[in-house]
Motif scaffolding. Structure first.
Motif, PDB file in Angstrom:
ATOM      1  N   GLU A   1       0.816  -1.224   0.000  1.00  0.00           N
ATOM      2  CA  GLU A   1       0.000   0.000   0.000  1.00  0.00           C
ATOM      3  C   GLU A   1       0.843   1.264   0.000  1.00  0.00           C
ATOM      4  O   GLU A   1       0.354   2.356   0.288  1.00  0.00           O
ATOM      5  CB  GLU A   1      -0.927  -0.022   1.219  1.00  0.00           C
ATOM      6  CG  GLU A   1      -1.965  -1.131   1.116  1.00  0.00           C
ATOM      7  CD  GLU A   1      -2.637  -1.428   2.441  1.00  0.00           C
ATOM      8  OE1 GLU A   1      -2.352  -0.738   3.435  1.00  0.00           O
ATOM      9  OE2 GLU A   1      -3.468  -2.357   2.474  1.00  0.00           O
ATOM     10  N   ALA A   2       2.122   1.113  -0.345  1.00  0.00           N
ATOM     11  CA  ALA A   2       3.022   2.263  -0.310  1.00  0.00           C
ATOM     12  C   ALA A   2       2.705   3.281  -1.397  1.00  0.00           C
ATOM     13  O   ALA A   2       3.213   4.395  -1.365  1.00  0.00           O
ATOM     14  CB  ALA A   2       4.473   1.796  -0.443  1.00  0.00           C
ATOM     15  N   GLU A   3       1.872   2.918  -2.374  1.00  0.00           N
ATOM     16  CA  GLU A   3       1.533   3.856  -3.451  1.00  0.00           C
ATOM     17  C   GLU A   3       0.371   4.773  -3.089  1.00  0.00           C
ATOM     18  O   GLU A   3       0.074   5.717  -3.827  1.00  0.00           O
ATOM     19  CB  GLU A   3       1.174   3.096  -4.736  1.00  0.00           C
ATOM     20  CG  GLU A   3       2.303   2.241  -5.313  1.00  0.00           C
ATOM     21  CD  GLU A   3       2.335   0.865  -4.696  1.00  0.00           C
ATOM     22  OE1 GLU A   3       1.493   0.593  -3.817  1.00  0.00           O
ATOM     23  OE2 GLU A   3       3.211   0.070  -5.080  1.00  0.00           O
ATOM     24  N   LEU A   4      -0.323   4.496  -1.988  1.00  0.00           N
ATOM     25  CA  LEU A   4      -1.503   5.286  -1.617  1.00  0.00           C
ATOM     26  C   LEU A   4      -1.068   6.456  -0.752  1.00  0.00           C
ATOM     27  O   LEU A   4      -0.771   6.295   0.430  1.00  0.00           O
ATOM     28  CB  LEU A   4      -2.519   4.409  -0.885  1.00  0.00           C
ATOM     29  CG  LEU A   4      -3.078   3.249  -1.720  1.00  0.00           C
ATOM     30  CD1 LEU A   4      -3.949   2.351  -0.853  1.00  0.00           C
ATOM     31  CD2 LEU A   4      -3.866   3.761  -2.914  1.00  0.00           C
ATOM     32  N   ALA A   5      -1.006   7.635  -1.343  1.00  0.00           N
ATOM     33  CA  ALA A   5      -0.450   8.808  -0.665  1.00  0.00           C
ATOM     34  C   ALA A   5      -1.189   9.104   0.630  1.00  0.00           C
ATOM     35  O   ALA A   5      -2.417   9.242   0.638  1.00  0.00           O
ATOM     36  CB  ALA A   5      -0.519  10.024  -1.590  1.00  0.00           C
ATOM     37  N   PHE A   6      -0.453   9.162   1.717  1.00  0.00           N
ATOM     38  CA  PHE A   6      -0.936   9.554   3.043  1.00  0.00           C
ATOM     39  C   PHE A   6      -1.989   8.587   3.592  1.00  0.00           C
ATOM     40  O   PHE A   6      -2.703   8.921   4.533  1.00  0.00           O
ATOM     41  CB  PHE A   6      -1.482  10.991   3.037  1.00  0.00           C
ATOM     42  CG  PHE A   6      -0.469  11.987   2.568  1.00  0.00           C
ATOM     43  CD1 PHE A   6       0.595  12.340   3.383  1.00  0.00           C
ATOM     44  CD2 PHE A   6      -0.562  12.562   1.306  1.00  0.00           C
ATOM     45  CE1 PHE A   6       1.552  13.244   2.952  1.00  0.00           C
ATOM     46  CE2 PHE A   6       0.391  13.469   0.870  1.00  0.00           C
ATOM     47  CZ  PHE A   6       1.452  13.807   1.693  1.00  0.00           C
ATOM     48  N   GLY A   7      -2.051   7.377   3.026  1.00  0.00           N
ATOM     49  CA  GLY A   7      -3.028   6.416   3.509  1.00  0.00           C
ATOM     50  C   GLY A   7      -2.785   6.035   4.961  1.00  0.00           C
ATOM     51  O   GLY A   7      -3.715   6.007   5.782  1.00  0.00           O
ATOM     52  N   ALA A   8      -1.529   5.740   5.320  1.00  0.00           N
ATOM     53  CA  ALA A   8      -1.218   5.336   6.693  1.00  0.00           C
ATOM     54  C   ALA A   8      -1.434   6.495   7.661  1.00  0.00           C
ATOM     55  O   ALA A   8      -1.946   6.303   8.776  1.00  0.00           O
ATOM     56  CB  ALA A   8       0.226   4.852   6.767  1.00  0.00           C
TER      57      ALA A   8
ATOM     58  N   LEU B   1       5.643   2.245   5.171  1.00  0.00           N
ATOM     59  CA  LEU B   1       4.712   3.373   5.075  1.00  0.00           C
ATOM     60  C   LEU B   1       4.805   3.997   3.689  1.00  0.00           C
ATOM     61  O   LEU B   1       5.876   3.995   3.062  1.00  0.00           O
ATOM     62  CB  LEU B   1       5.069   4.446   6.109  1.00  0.00           C
ATOM     63  CG  LEU B   1       4.847   4.134   7.587  1.00  0.00           C
ATOM     64  CD1 LEU B   1       5.443   5.246   8.432  1.00  0.00           C
ATOM     65  CD2 LEU B   1       3.364   3.966   7.886  1.00  0.00           C
ATOM     66  N   ASP B   2       3.707   4.546   3.218  1.00  0.00           N
ATOM     67  CA  ASP B   2       3.810   5.357   2.013  1.00  0.00           C
ATOM     68  C   ASP B   2       4.706   6.541   2.329  1.00  0.00           C
ATOM     69  O   ASP B   2       4.790   7.010   3.469  1.00  0.00           O
ATOM     70  CB  ASP B   2       2.429   5.812   1.543  1.00  0.00           C
ATOM     71  CG  ASP B   2       1.738   6.707   2.548  1.00  0.00           C
ATOM     72  OD1 ASP B   2       1.913   7.938   2.475  1.00  0.00           O
ATOM     73  OD2 ASP B   2       1.040   6.165   3.430  1.00  0.00           O
ATOM     74  N   ARG B   3       5.413   7.049   1.313  1.00  0.00           N
ATOM     75  CA  ARG B   3       6.441   8.066   1.545  1.00  0.00           C
ATOM     76  C   ARG B   3       5.875   9.337   2.173  1.00  0.00           C
ATOM     77  O   ARG B   3       6.502   9.952   3.041  1.00  0.00           O
ATOM     78  CB  ARG B   3       7.148   8.408   0.220  1.00  0.00           C
ATOM     79  CG  ARG B   3       8.289   9.416   0.339  1.00  0.00           C
ATOM     80  CD  ARG B   3       9.395   8.910   1.233  1.00  0.00           C
ATOM     81  NE  ARG B   3      10.413   9.921   1.437  1.00  0.00           N
ATOM     82  CZ  ARG B   3      11.570   9.954   0.797  1.00  0.00           C
ATOM     83  NH1 ARG B   3      11.860   9.018  -0.093  1.00  0.00           N
ATOM     84  NH2 ARG B   3      12.469  10.893   1.037  1.00  0.00           N
ATOM     85  N   GLY B   4       4.679   9.729   1.755  1.00  0.00           N
ATOM     86  CA  GLY B   4       4.081  10.934   2.318  1.00  0.00           C
ATOM     87  C   GLY B   4       3.849  10.801   3.814  1.00  0.00           C
ATOM     88  O   GLY B   4       4.136  11.709   4.596  1.00  0.00           O
ATOM     89  N   SER B   5       3.333   9.653   4.237  1.00  0.00           N
ATOM     90  CA  SER B   5       3.077   9.427   5.661  1.00  0.00           C
ATOM     91  C   SER B   5       4.369   9.387   6.455  1.00  0.00           C
ATOM     92  O   SER B   5       4.485   9.985   7.535  1.00  0.00           O
ATOM     93  CB  SER B   5       2.301   8.124   5.866  1.00  0.00           C
ATOM     94  OG  SER B   5       1.013   8.195   5.290  1.00  0.00           O
ATOM     95  N   SER B   6       5.366   8.661   5.948  1.00  0.00           N
ATOM     96  CA  SER B   6       6.623   8.552   6.695  1.00  0.00           C
ATOM     97  C   SER B   6       7.310   9.902   6.797  1.00  0.00           C
ATOM     98  O   SER B   6       7.833  10.269   7.858  1.00  0.00           O
ATOM     99  CB  SER B   6       7.554   7.524   6.046  1.00  0.00           C
ATOM    100  OG  SER B   6       7.976   7.934   4.766  1.00  0.00           O
TER     101      SER B   6
ATOM    102  N   MET C   1       5.953  10.848  -3.771  1.00  0.00           N
ATOM    103  CA  MET C   1       6.320   9.476  -4.103  1.00  0.00           C
ATOM    104  C   MET C   1       5.131   8.722  -4.676  1.00  0.00           C
ATOM    105  O   MET C   1       5.289   7.892  -5.584  1.00  0.00           O
ATOM    106  CB  MET C   1       6.858   8.765  -2.863  1.00  0.00           C
ATOM    107  CG  MET C   1       7.650   7.518  -3.184  1.00  0.00           C
ATOM    108  SD  MET C   1       9.070   7.866  -4.235  1.00  0.00           S
ATOM    109  CE  MET C   1       9.007   6.497  -5.368  1.00  0.00           C
ATOM    110  N   ALA C   2       3.946   8.999  -4.185  1.00  0.00           N
ATOM    111  CA  ALA C   2       2.751   8.386  -4.751  1.00  0.00           C
ATOM    112  C   ALA C   2       2.539   8.863  -6.189  1.00  0.00           C
ATOM    113  O   ALA C   2       2.112   8.093  -7.056  1.00  0.00           O
ATOM    114  CB  ALA C   2       1.525   8.723  -3.905  1.00  0.00           C
ATOM    115  N   VAL C   3       2.841  10.129  -6.431  1.00  0.00           N
ATOM    116  CA  VAL C   3       2.760  10.666  -7.800  1.00  0.00           C
ATOM    117  C   VAL C   3       3.716   9.896  -8.702  1.00  0.00           C
ATOM    118  O   VAL C   3       3.360   9.465  -9.808  1.00  0.00           O
ATOM    119  CB  VAL C   3       3.109  12.170  -7.811  1.00  0.00           C
ATOM    120  CG1 VAL C   3       3.189  12.691  -9.243  1.00  0.00           C
ATOM    121  CG2 VAL C   3       2.079  12.966  -7.026  1.00  0.00           C
TER     122      VAL C   3
END
Length: 907
Positions: free
Chosen positions: A62-69, A136-141, A384-386
């Motif tokens: 799920e690392a592609e889902l921006a800010f999901g975590a 984690l998705d990059r935005g969340s981390s 990163m999701a982009v």
């Protein structure tokens, strides 16, 4: 179960204790799979008596889902968003898809995360634990790590568990605790407690194969015990050891494949989308031939738990095993079923990724869905999701040109996400996919920006030139951006031939006459003239650019050009004004990556006009952010400025140690930074009376490739070294160049320095007095004190004792205010030679001198009337941390209330 982890448990409990005392703590727990990271986090939660607990987890798929975590972590508290500063609240709403009105930036989202967590901690201490943070998705981390690094005085503890994987997960600035294998004694105790009754040979084998990994001990012990009880033969011993994590995964995989097929199917569905609620999981499960009753076998085996309508896997490796044990065909069927089940607007991104996972050949419809996902992620600030969405869209594109354009966007987004290796790889791939000049130009510029850090500014300039030529006629505005990159990088490198070429190309641009873009181009053309020793053609365009840079709402790129132009003109006040306006705008917009560049120029201006505390404050923030962003070249340049400041302070040890550290990195790579280091070393020797050594260092500055940049202001120091060393003729050429520069830039500061030089060379009091008059009118406290010192020395040698005493006392007072003890000592020595016994403290110290750089920032903003929340929003700190800085600063300032700050004249 924490057998053998007494030290690690105490470490975590000390962190929790900090929160109970109103202080912050952040800790990264690292180790291989199964080593006990999750158990240590569970212990922290159990020990967090009276604390609010937030729990999150990273999921690899799920690392592609921006800010999901981040959304799952903060979801229960989104009703608090209205308590945040407006831009931060908007940023989180945008990140979570709650608003599509405005685009946002990752750093505003990080600041909003910080403020929201601080708000929760204001009610009671807060524990935030995140397991498997490497997924984690990059935005969340980024948001969570950004916040963790900035908590100081809040009762917040942030714990991250990070599994060792092939891809590093850096967490700079946060303390780390690495979990090692259990000792043989602890491993044996754990095995005997959890799997009693193993035969001695089996027990020995489990201890050997587990290697002290707790999860391996539990799983392998249970499997061997079950085999023993069922009378199954011991498997043949494999030749050579397997990695512990592989053995643990194999144990989970064996448990999953032993379940009924329908049970494996519904576990696969649950593993394929963590965000899906139970209703969706069951709907998708029915589409692939399973139902809720099929969960029973997995629940009885202890692999999952179902409570309150939510399904949870016992361990992340169970989830991974459930997904990986399925065949490729089964996974495709599940993802296709999810895509059909997810149809509402709020789940379009998940639907697109399920479609992509179910697609094995190019499909323009799916590629277009992913491109729309990328655009939504772009507005939310998830770089990163982009990148991931555009990359996958490119791979699924039917049209080769569409593929190239999408992968190019993936490369640009990867660079924005701080992934230069990925960005470079994708950019090179694009050049092999298309001949479209615009697309190739964009990725070539990107490669140049990456090479700035990897190789040198000169390599960046060469690639930026290549990029600009591709769009010079078709898109002059875009070409200007590329040529600005080229000009700035050429200037940094001291590559005057590349700077001249950028000027020639800018002259060809079809830009609207009188526009700001044309003014910016003309100013950079003039950089080439000025830095080649032709100031007569440069001053007009540079001054016009400085005035444009002061206008509200000016483009950030133009402000940087204006700032450097102001430095070259010795217009320090205007430069500071331009950079302060730029800083205000980039802080408000959350564009943190621009802050180091703005603070760099501001620090140079403050240094040169004698505000050493202001320069130190600017450098401290710029260095901290540059390190956080991995901008190694920028860090080195900023530290070169600290060499100069240490020299002025007379801190020889620090000056030389930093110079020795940064000079090997800068030399041959960054001409301006290299010259700045040598200028600092020259000043250090000059203040100490080591005139030969000072000449050598300063001569390097004044004859090097950056000699006509703002570093031309080292010439008066070179002149002083030569005159004091008894050989003024050695500086004739440099003084002539300085005189030519001063005449054409028409700056009172430059003229004052020129008159000082003429006074030393011509032994002329008239020039001393003219220089002092200009200093008095136009500022420059360090330059003024230096001229007073030189004039006082000149008067003492002529036995004009009273006049000498006046100038030397004024110089001493100036150096004391500035915090320049080496120069202060020279003034004291001269006064002593007059028979004076100067006071140890002839003037009041600068009231801010004893503050840390961050305290200076906070106090100045508080004195200007900003609240703690407003200051925190500007400096990306929590309001409580701002209050902590003020609490520490008040005694140093001799005040007890905020209102008294305004009376100190600090704003």
């Amino acid at each position: 179960m924490l057998v053998g982890r007494d030290g690690e448990r105490d470490h975590v409990e000390r962190a929790l204790g900090r929160a109970s005392g109103g202080r912050s703590a952040a800790l990264v727990v690292r180790g291989e799979a199964g080593i006990g990271k999750s158990a240590l986090l569970d212990h922290a939660v159990a020990a967090a008596d009276g604390m609010r607990v937030l729990r999150g987890v990273g999921i690899e798929s799920e690392a592609e889902l921006a800010f999901g975590a981040l959304h799952l972590l903060l979801y229960p508290y989104l009703d608090r968003l209205d308590l945040l500063p407006g831009p931060q609240a908007d940023a989180l709403r945008g990140a979570f898809g709650l608003s599509s009105d405005t685009a946002t930036t990752p750093f505003l989202i990080g600041a909003a995360t910080l403020t929201l967590l601080a708000e929760l901690a204001s009610e009671r201490p807060l524990l935030c634990v995140v397991d498997d943070a490497q997924w984690l998705d990059r935005g969340s981390s980024d948001a969570l790590l950004f916040a963790a690094r900035r908590f100081q005085a809040d009762p917040v503890v942030m714990l991250f568990a990070v599994r060792d994987t092939a891809v590093p997960f850096p967490t700079p600035g946060i303390e780390e605790l690495r979990l090692q294998h259990l000792s043989p004694e602890a491993a044996a105790g754990l095995l005997d407690e959890c799997s009693p009754g193993l035969t001695a040979p089996m027990r020995a084998r489990v201890l050997e194969e587990s290697g002290g990994n707790p999860l391996a001990l539990l799983e392998l012990g249970a499997a061997r015990l079950a085999a023993q009880r069922e009378g199954r033969a011991e498997p043949a011993h494999q030749v050579g050891p397997l990695p512990v994590t592989r053995r643990v995964q194999d144990a989970f995989r064996a448990q999953v494949v032993g379940l009924p097929p329908a049970c494996q199917s519904i576990l696969l569905v649950a593993a394929a989308d963590r965000f899906a609620g139970m209703e969706t999981v069951l709907r998708v499960a029915r589409a692939v031939g399973a139902d809720v009753s099929d969960l029973d076998a997995a629940e009885r085996a202890g692999l999952i738990s179902v409570a309150d309508g939510e399904l949870a896997f016992r361990h992340p490796l169970v989830r991974a095993a459930a997904y990986q044990c399925a065949t490729h065909h089964q996974r495709i069927a599940v993802h296709r079923a999810f895509a059909e089940a997810l149809a509402t607007p709020e789940v379009l991104d998940r639907r697109a990724w399920h479609l992509a996972a179910a697609t094995t050949e190019p499909d323009e419809a799916v590629a277009a869905e992913l491109e729309r996902t990328a655009l939504r992620a772009e507005r939310r600030g998830g770089a990163m999701a982009v990148s991931a969405a555009y990359d996958r869209a490119g791979r699924l594109s039917v049209d080769p040109e569409l593929k190239a354009r999408r992968i190019a966007k993936a490369a640009l987004a990867a660079y924005d996400a701080g992934k230069p290796d990925r960005a470079a790889r994708l950019a090179v791939e694009v050049t092999s996919l298309t001949g479209d000049p615009a697309v190739v130009a964009d990725v070539t510029l990107l490669r140049g920006q990456i090479e700035y850090e990897r190789e040198s500014p000169g390599a960046d300039a060469a690639l930026a030139c290549e990029a600009a030529r591709l769009v010079l006629d078709s898109d002059p505005e875009r070409a200007l951006v590329m040529l600005t990159e080229m000009a700035c990088a050429s200037r940094d490198a001291g590559a005057l031939h590349l700077l001249a070429e950028s000027g020639r190309l800018m002259a060809r641009l079809r830009l609207e006459p009188g526009s700001r873009a044309r003014a910016s181009a003309d100013a950079q053309i003039s950089w080439g003239d000025l830095l080649s020793g032709r100031p007569e053609r440069a001053a007009g365009p540079l001054r016009a650019m400085v005035e444009i840079g002061r206008l509200p709402g000016e483009h950030t790129m133009h402000r940087v050009v204006a700032g450097f132009s102001g430095l070259m003109l010795a217009d320090d006040r205007a430069t500071a004004a331009v950079m302060e306006a730029m800083l205000a705008e980039v802080r408000a917009g959350g564009a943190l990556t621009w802050i180091p560049y703005a603070q760099e120029v501001l620090a140079f201006a403050e240094m040169l006009r004698g505000d050493f505390l202001g320069a130190q404050t600017a450098l401290a923030e710029a260095v901290a952010l540059s390190r956080e962003f991995g901008m190694d070249t920028e860090v080195a340049v900023l530290r070169a400025a600290s060499v100069w400041l240490a020299a002025v302070r007379g801190d020889e040890e620090h000056c030389r140690s930093v110079a020795a550290e940064v000079l090997p990195f800068l030399d041959g790579r960054h001409a301006v930074g290299t010259a700045l280091v040598f200028w600092g070393l020259g000043l250090l020797d000059l203040a100490a009376g080591r005139y030969g050594a000072a000449f050598d260092a300063l001569h390097t500055v004044c004859t090097g490739p950056a000699r006509y940049d703002f570093l031309i202001r080292a010439v008066p120091d070179l002149v002083e070294a030569c005159v004091r060393d008894g050989d003024p003729d050695r500086v004739t050429e440099q003084l002539a160049g300085f005189e030519r520069w001063a005449a054409h830039v028409n700056s009172p500061v430059a003229t004052a320095l020129l008159r000082r030089c003429q006074a030393m060379v011509e032994d002329s009091e008239e020039h001393y007095r003219a220089a002092l008059d200009l200093h008095a009118l136009h500022g420059g406290r360090f330059d003024q004190a230096r001229t007073q010192l030189l004039h006082g020395e000149w008067l003492r040698r002529r036995r004009r004792r009273g006049e000498a005493r006046t100038q030397l006392t004024a110089a001493l007072a100036g150096f004391t205010r500035l915090g320049a003890p080496a120069w202060e000592a020279r003034a004291r020595t001269e006064l002593t030679a007059l028979g004076e016994r100067p006071s140890l403290d002839p003037v009041a110290d600068d009231v801010l001198r004893n503050l840390t750089p961050q305290e200076v920032q906070v106090v100045r903003l508080a004195a200007a009337g900003l609240s703690n929340k407003e200051i925190g929003a500007q400096l990306f700190l929590s309001p409580r941390t701002i209050g902590h800085h003020l609490y520490r600063a008040y005694p140093k300032l001799g005040v007890t209330r905020r209102i008294e700050l305004a009376q100190l004249g600090l704003g």
